[in-house]
Design an enzyme around this catalytic site. Structure first.
Site, PDB file in Angstrom:
ATOM      1  CE1 TYR A  87       5.060 -10.469   7.031  1.00 17.73           C
ATOM      2  CE2 TYR A  87       4.116  -9.798   4.732  1.00 17.73           C
ATOM      3  CZ  TYR A  87       4.015  -9.986   6.200  1.00 17.73           C
ATOM      4  OH  TYR A  87       2.768  -9.608   6.838  1.00 17.73           O
ATOM      5  CG  ASP A 108      11.394  -6.622   2.587  1.00 16.80           C
ATOM      6  OD1 ASP A 108      11.244  -5.471   3.567  1.00 16.80           O
ATOM      7  OD2 ASP A 108      10.187  -7.158   2.621  1.00 16.80           O
ATOM      8  CE  LYS A 157       5.410  -5.719   9.911  1.00 15.42           C
ATOM      9  NZ  LYS A 157       5.907  -6.352   8.868  1.00 15.42           N
ATOM     10  NE  ARG A 199      -6.626   7.817  -6.944  1.00 15.26           N
ATOM     11  CZ  ARG A 199      -6.702   8.463  -8.291  1.00 15.26           C
ATOM     12  NH1 ARG A 199      -5.701   8.698  -8.991  1.00 15.26           N
ATOM     13  NH2 ARG A 199      -7.906   8.896  -8.634  1.00 15.26           N
TER      14      ARG A 199
HETATM   15  C1  LIG Z   1       5.282  -7.002   7.396  1.00 19.36           C
HETATM   16  C2  LIG Z   1       6.281  -7.592   6.378  1.00 19.36           C
HETATM   17  C3  LIG Z   1       5.700  -6.914   5.045  1.00 19.36           C
HETATM   18  C4  LIG Z   1       4.482  -6.657   4.599  1.00 19.36           C
HETATM   19  O1  LIG Z   1       4.326  -5.227   5.104  1.00 19.36           O
HETATM   20  P1  LIG Z   1       2.632  -4.650   5.530  1.00 19.36           P
HETATM   21  O2  LIG Z   1       3.147  -3.566   6.280  1.00 19.36           O
HETATM   22  O3  LIG Z   1       2.210  -5.740   6.718  1.00 19.36           O
HETATM   23  O4  LIG Z   1       1.808  -4.745   4.398  1.00 19.36           O
HETATM   24  C5  LIG Z   1       6.894  -7.162   4.077  1.00 19.36           C
HETATM   25  N1  LIG Z   1       8.025  -7.613   4.260  1.00 19.36           N
HETATM   26  C6  LIG Z   1       8.345  -7.862   5.485  1.00 19.36           C
HETATM   27  C7  LIG Z   1      10.047  -8.238   5.707  1.00 19.36           C
HETATM   28  C8  LIG Z   1       7.521  -7.559   6.635  1.00 19.36           C
HETATM   29  O5  LIG Z   1       8.048  -7.892   7.878  1.00 19.36           O
END
Ligand SMILES: *Cc1c(COP(=O)(O)O)cnc(C)c1O
Length: 385
Positions: A105, A177, A202, A53
């Site tokens: 998001y 983000d 993504k 961890r």
């Molecule tokens: C998918 C997404 C998240 C969250 O991420 P996860 O890997 O699904 O927990 C946060 N911000 C954006 C812009 C996203 O597209």
């Protein structure tokens, strides 16, 4: 390759960043260290790893790669994008205030309003494309400014450099983000952001086969605290997930170039189609922030949003009729996806200020042939007609 990696172009960094031949065997690709614990030669004496961890060599390679790609000094990986966001928000204390872009998001909005607000953190969701609105929204207790750009699903852009200056002038830190752009198209730390956040699920992972998140910063004090929190909270990725993400990163530059080509071709096709009401794509001159996109991004990306005539009924028919575009949530993979934000990804923001129209369709253009993608959409749009 171990020194001065910043001197290389992005395509080179994507292949080499963080990855060294394995010191034990010379394996060219970082091994999957599938272990929960590490032997100690005496009490407290070990080779830098004691419990998985706290640290794992596969994760270290990924964290270093992510930091390098964003032009940052420190990277941390998490078991999901939401875990990364939650960990970063632990820097904010009860009673402090966070300014958030008004198109984020859905999961981020849910975490902020339905979880963290209950612990005494104040959130304001504001229109960050209007810099006067941003300037007037700061409070003495504003600790953090948070935004996505381009936003999801409306693909609005915010001026990272200008908002970074405002945040700092008001004594706040600034997190971006960067999931939608990826470091191949936009590097917020270079524009003044203090933290970059990713859902590596993504574009960074890129193959729709692994969930993960990341935090990157140049701020040593904040990094030390975040590293402590990563271990204390424990939302860490397993070594197999780190390996898959590292493997995905190798082709990030190539993939983003094709995502951008396909995004533009598809957006131009949709803009001329009579069934389409409006196309939102930062690479079209009709986008309200086309100039900012050119200034801030190396390419307009693979996400295209559009509204159709005939409301949600027609939108549902179209999303069901495509064959190459799979009807699914998520984005940024090699395969093209289509979805309706209102009843799917953004269901958690229905009846909130972030609610999106029912006739909105969001597509994630994969890396297939752009001609095939256009044919598939043409067929679906005519079938809906
Ligand atoms: C998918 C997404 C998240 C969250 O991420 P996860 O890997 O699904 O927990 C946060 N911000 C954006 C812009 C996203 O597209």
């Amino acid at each position: 390759m171990s020194t001065n990696k910043q001197a290389f172009d992005f395509e080179t960094l994507a292949v080499h960043a963080g990855v060294e031949p394995d010191p034990l065997t010379g394996a060219v690709m970082t091994p999957i260290y599938q272990t929960s614990t590490f032997a100690q030669s005496d009490v407290g004496v070990h080779k830098g790893y004691d419990y998985a961890r706290s640290g794992n060599p596969t994760r270290t390679a990924l964290q270093n790669a992510l930091a390098t790609l964003e032009g940052g000094r420190y990277g941390l990986s998490f078991s999901s994008g939401m875990a990364a966001i939650d960990t970063l928000l632990r820097l904010v204390q009860p009673g402090e205030h966070v300014l958030v872009g008004n198109d984020v998001y859905g999961g981020t909005y849910r975490l902020f309003t339905k979880v963290l607000a209950g612990y005494g953190i104040d959130f304001d969701f504001i229109e960050m494309s209007d810099l006067a609105v941003v300037e007037n929204a700061f409070r003495p207790k504003t600790r953090l400014v948070w935004l996505e750009t381009p936003t999801n699903p409306l693909l609005k852009l915010f001026d990272i450099a200008a908002i970074a200056d405002m945040a700092h002038a008001n004594g706040a830190q600034f997190a971006v983000d960067n999931t939608f752009a990826s470091p191949a198209l936009q590097q917020p730390l270079q524009l003044g952001a203090d933290f970059v956040v990713h859902s590596t699920t993504k574009y960074i992972g890129g193959h729709s086969d692994v969930v993960g998140g990341a935090l990157i910063t140049n701020d040593e004090t904040a990094h030390d605290r975040l590293k402590f929190l990563q271990n204390a909270i424990g939302a860490v990725p397993g070594p197999q997930d780190c390996f898959l993400t590292l493997r995905g990163i190798k082709t990030l530059a190539l993939r983003m170039a094709q995502h951008c080509r396909n995004g533009l071709q598809v957006a131009q096709f949709l803009a001329d189609h009579p069934a389409v009401e409006r196309v939102i794509y930062p690479g079209l001159e009709s986008h309200p922030q086309f100039d900012l996109a050119r200034r801030q991004m190396a390419g307009p990306g693979g996400m295209v949003s559009f509204t159709v005539h005939g409301g949600e009924t027609q939108a549902r028919i179209i999303a069901n009729k495509t064959e190459l575009f799979t009807l699914a949530e998520s984005l940024g993979g090699v395969e093209s996806l289509i979805e309706l934000p209102a009843p799917m990804t953004h269901a958690s923001v229905a009846d909130s200020p972030l609610a999106v129209p029912g006739n909105l369709i969001r597509i994630s253009c994969g890396i297939e042939s752009g001609d095939d993608l256009v044919k598939d959409l043409a067929h679906a749009l005519s079938a809906a007609g």
